[in-house]
Write a protein that holds these residues in place. Structure first.
Motif, mmCIF file in Angstrom:
data_model
loop_
_atom_site.group_PDB
_atom_site.id
_atom_site.type_symbol
_atom_site.label_atom_id
_atom_site.label_comp_id
_atom_site.label_asym_id
_atom_site.label_seq_id
_atom_site.Cartn_x
_atom_site.Cartn_y
_atom_site.Cartn_z
ATOM 1 N N PRO A 110 35.919 44.837 40.438
ATOM 2 C CA PRO A 110 35.969 43.394 40.156
ATOM 3 C C PRO A 110 34.690 42.697 40.615
ATOM 4 N N ASP A 111 34.399 41.552 39.987
ATOM 5 C CA ASP A 111 33.218 40.781 40.338
ATOM 6 C C ASP A 111 33.390 39.347 39.834
ATOM 7 N N PRO A 112 32.878 38.364 40.580
ATOM 8 C CA PRO A 112 32.991 36.973 40.135
ATOM 9 C C PRO A 112 32.365 36.713 38.766
ATOM 10 N N LEU A 113 31.326 37.466 38.403
ATOM 11 C CA LEU A 113 30.717 37.262 37.090
ATOM 12 C C LEU A 113 31.652 37.681 35.966
ATOM 13 N N VAL A 141 47.939 34.714 32.698
ATOM 14 C CA VAL A 141 48.282 36.086 33.066
ATOM 15 C C VAL A 141 47.089 36.976 32.760
ATOM 16 N N LEU A 142 46.512 37.602 33.800
ATOM 17 C CA LEU A 142 45.467 38.604 33.607
ATOM 18 C C LEU A 142 46.163 39.925 33.315
ATOM 19 N N VAL A 143 45.794 40.550 32.206
ATOM 20 C CA VAL A 143 46.410 41.823 31.828
ATOM 21 C C VAL A 143 45.346 42.910 31.783
ATOM 22 N N ALA A 144 45.526 43.923 32.624
ATOM 23 C CA ALA A 144 44.606 45.062 32.670
ATOM 24 C C ALA A 144 45.255 46.280 32.030
ATOM 25 N N ALA A 145 44.438 47.285 31.756
ATOM 26 C CA ALA A 145 44.978 48.515 31.181
ATOM 27 C C ALA A 145 45.951 49.170 32.163
ATOM 28 N N GLY A 146 45.596 49.166 33.461
ATOM 29 C CA GLY A 146 46.462 49.755 34.474
ATOM 30 C C GLY A 146 46.020 51.147 34.861
ATOM 31 N N SER A 147 46.536 51.638 35.978
ATOM 32 C CA SER A 147 46.159 52.949 36.496
ATOM 33 C C SER A 147 47.186 53.396 37.526
ATOM 34 N N ASP A 207 45.949 55.103 40.058
ATOM 35 C CA ASP A 207 45.087 55.230 41.232
ATOM 36 C C ASP A 207 45.236 53.991 42.119
ATOM 37 N N PRO A 208 45.545 54.171 43.402
ATOM 38 C CA PRO A 208 45.717 53.011 44.299
ATOM 39 C C PRO A 208 44.469 52.139 44.379
ATOM 40 N N ASP A 209 43.287 52.748 44.336
ATOM 41 C CA ASP A 209 42.051 51.962 44.401
ATOM 42 C C ASP A 209 41.897 51.099 43.150
ATOM 43 N N ALA A 210 42.260 51.647 42.005
ATOM 44 C CA ALA A 210 42.186 50.877 40.766
ATOM 45 C C ALA A 210 43.163 49.712 40.805
ATOM 46 N N ARG A 211 44.351 49.960 41.329
ATOM 47 C CA ARG A 211 45.346 48.883 41.417
ATOM 48 C C ARG A 211 44.860 47.776 42.346
ATOM 49 N N ALA A 212 44.200 48.157 43.424
ATOM 50 C CA ALA A 212 43.649 47.155 44.340
ATOM 51 C C ALA A 212 42.554 46.354 43.650
ATOM 52 N N ASP A 213 41.725 47.035 42.856
ATOM 53 C CA ASP A 213 40.665 46.344 42.116
ATOM 54 C C ASP A 213 41.243 45.334 41.139
ATOM 55 N N ILE A 214 42.311 45.704 40.461
ATOM 56 C CA ILE A 214 42.934 44.802 39.487
ATOM 57 C C ILE A 214 43.499 43.573 40.188
ATOM 58 N N ALA A 215 44.119 43.784 41.337
ATOM 59 C CA ALA A 215 44.646 42.652 42.111
ATOM 60 C C ALA A 215 43.520 41.717 42.531
ATOM 61 N N THR A 216 42.392 42.294 42.951
ATOM 62 C CA THR A 216 41.238 41.481 43.333
ATOM 63 C C THR A 216 40.699 40.718 42.131
ATOM 64 N N ALA A 217 40.670 41.366 40.971
ATOM 65 C CA ALA A 217 40.215 40.688 39.755
ATOM 66 C C ALA A 217 41.078 39.472 39.456
ATOM 67 N N GLY A 218 42.373 39.605 39.683
ATOM 68 C CA GLY A 218 43.263 38.465 39.483
ATOM 69 C C GLY A 218 42.957 37.333 40.440
ATOM 70 N N ALA A 219 42.687 37.678 41.693
ATOM 71 C CA ALA A 219 42.360 36.656 42.692
ATOM 72 C C ALA A 219 41.036 35.967 42.369
#
Length: 226
Positions: free
Chosen positions: A90-93, A114-120, A122-134
């Motif tokens: 994830p990144d602010p840009l 609602v932010l919708v990601a492909a999903g994974s 992998d716990p690290d990927a899930r954490a990244d998606i949560a951060t992207a939402g934030a």
């Protein structure tokens, strides 16, 4: 030294063109040779491009950490003069680019999204998606809920999207997952589904920044080979 942007790859020509456009625009800013390559489903494959042996900095066009980042890309670079970057998100840009797509789709800033990601899985990927939402919530200025269309650890799209919602696909290029997001979101009653992030100027800027950092590592004698 050249820039290689590494995308996942799709069977849709328009989807693969996104990586090519980003590579060309970033290469123009950096005044260096640039090329798009793909992990699978499209040529040129990343393994073939890196096997050419030309010193390269690789910026993955993958929005979260996962199998490709942890396994496929390092294996493709093993033993070669390659400096590999981390996942693009994830990144602010990226969040800024999502806001632009939402506004272009006619969504009023601050409205629930609602932010919708492909999903994974992998716990690290899930954490990244949560951060992207934030990050999107911070830039958007309104509540953002997160859902996925596959994987585990996050609610499925159908469990989160409600009638009248606006949906922001956390996807870089059109393809299988973007088609799925749109179809399922509309079936759930979403009022608006924004476009994928695509070759937005903020994405190009992010790639330029990541490539510049990697070039600095090479210049400082800290190149990561393989």
């Amino acid at each position: 030294m050249r820039l290689v942007v590494a995308a996942h790859g799709t069977r849709q020509l328009l989807g693969n063109a996104v990586a090519s456009i980003i590579a060309k625009r970033a290469g123009r800013v950096l005044a260096m040779e640039s090329k798009a390559a793909y992990v699978e489903l499209c040529e040129p494959l990343l393994t073939d491009v890196l096997a050419e042996g030309q010193p390269s900095v690789v910026v993955p066009l993958l929005l979260s950490t996962g199998y490709h980042i942890k396994v496929d890309l390092p294996q493709a670079a093993e033993g070669l003069p390659v400096t590999m970057g981390r996942a693009l998100g994830p990144d602010p840009l990226l969040a800024s680019a999502q806001v632009s797509r939402l506004v272009s789709a006619g969504v009023t800033p601050g409205r629930p999204v609602v932010l919708v990601a492909a999903g994974s899985n992998d716990p690290d990927a899930r954490a990244d998606i949560a951060t992207a939402g934030a990050l999107l919530e911070e830039v958007w200025g309104g509540p953002v809920r997160v859902a996925t269309v596959s994987g585990s650890g996050a609610p499925a799209l159908g469990e989160v999207v409600r009638p009248g919602d606006a949906v922001s696909p956390y996807l870089l290029a059109p393809g299988f997952f973007s088609d799925m997001v749109r179809a399922r979101a509309e079936a759930a009653g979403a009022e608006t589904v924004a476009d994928v992030i695509g070759p937005h100027p903020d994405v190009v800027e992010l790639v330029v920044r990541r490539a510049s950092d990697l070039i600095g590592e090479v210049g400082g004698g800290q190149a990561r080979v393989g």
